[in-house]
Design a protein around this motif. Structure first.
Motif, mmCIF file in Angstrom:
data_model
loop_
_atom_site.group_PDB
_atom_site.id
_atom_site.type_symbol
_atom_site.label_atom_id
_atom_site.label_comp_id
_atom_site.label_asym_id
_atom_site.label_seq_id
_atom_site.Cartn_x
_atom_site.Cartn_y
_atom_site.Cartn_z
ATOM 1 N N PRO A 11 0.811 -1.235 0.000
ATOM 2 C CA PRO A 11 0.000 0.000 0.000
ATOM 3 C C PRO A 11 0.833 1.268 0.000
ATOM 4 O O PRO A 11 0.444 2.258 -0.641
ATOM 5 N N ILE A 62 -5.077 -0.733 4.782
ATOM 6 C CA ILE A 62 -6.030 -0.450 3.711
ATOM 7 C C ILE A 62 -7.425 -0.397 4.322
ATOM 8 O O ILE A 62 -8.008 -1.424 4.695
ATOM 9 N N TYR A 66 -7.402 4.993 3.751
ATOM 10 C CA TYR A 66 -6.450 4.761 2.655
ATOM 11 C C TYR A 66 -6.963 5.353 1.346
ATOM 12 O O TYR A 66 -6.181 5.872 0.546
#
Length: 259
Positions: A11, A62, A66
């Motif tokens: 991420p 996430i 995010y």
């Protein structure tokens, strides 16, 4: 073991990729249509991979936050590149001022780099400015600005919008663009204004002379001579324009970072 193999770090890498890719959408020289799209994608990926190992944040969850971080990264890349592009557009605006006085305003050309119509003299000045930017390694400074953006704007922080400092800064930059364009165009436009005054005096003293037939080629000749004389001044103004562009990018990054 490389951190990129760690699933938890993906991420963070995606956030970096979003910002770098957004930079190349609006950043001068790198956003032009003459650069192939697969080159932009590949360069963004490998540049993001290099920047990834310099970012302190290693793990980001996430979740709903995010998505907001992704939007923030895209906005940072787009706006910082756009404000540099706006400032660089002063060259074409100056060319538009000159073309209007020369009589070339009806003969715009299509800029192959952006796909938009551009004035003749503005395109001529713009190409010289881009060549000057490449000759002084200005494209390296633009890439360096992408890298330094993470020193001002943390990847896990949001942009402070409590006050109107960012909007005021963009408006001031827009005003500065027209001021720089006026400084670039005023030597040639001033000479053409004196030619118009002289033609007006001739038209009053010699009514038999058709000043509309004589005036257009005379103004084109005078403008070319003025451009040749003031070209060194133009290069100096372009140098100041690039300094202002890098300074504006840095100041906007500081505002985004809350400085």
């Amino acid at each position: 073991m490389l951190n990129i193999i760690n699933v938890n770090s993906i991420p963070v890498f995606l956030l970096i990729l979003v910002r770098v890719s957004a930079f190349f959408v609006t950043l001068p020289l790198f956003s032009y249509r003459t650069i192939p799209g697969h080159f932009k994608i590949g360069f963004s990926f490998f540049l993001s991979l290099i920047i990834f190992y310099t970012v302190d944040v290693t793990v980001i969850e996430i979740d709903g936050t995010y998505i907001l971080l992704v939007l923030k990264e895209a906005m940072v890349g787009l706006l910082v590149g756009l404000i540099a592009y706006i400032l660089l557009s002063a060259i074409q605006i100056a060319g538009g001022f000159i073309d209007f006085q020369m009589g070339f305003a009806i003969a715009n050309v299509v800029d192959p780099q952006t796909g938009a119509q551009s004035p003749l003299m503005g395109q001529y000045f713009y190409i010289i400015a881009l060549l000057f930017l490449l000759s002084v390694n200005g494209h390296h400074l633009l890439i360096d600005g992408i890298y330094n953006s993470y020193q001002f704007i943390s990847i896990d922080a949001f942009i402070p919008f409590q006050n109107g400092s960012i909007a005021d800064f963009v408006i001031d930059t827009f005003n500065k663009m027209f001021l720089i364009a006026f400084q670039m165009a005023i030597p040639i436009v001033g000479c053409l204004f004196l030619v118009d005054v002289a033609l007006g005096i001739i038209a009053r003293t010699v009514p038999q002379l058709n000043v509309f037939v004589v005036g257009l080629p005379l103004k084109i000749l005078v403008s070319f001579m003025a451009i040749f004389i003031f070209l060194s001044l133009y290069v100096s103004l372009v140098n100041r324009l690039f300094e202002s562009m890098f300074k504006v990018m840095r100041q906007l990054m500081q505002l985004f970072g809350g400085a």
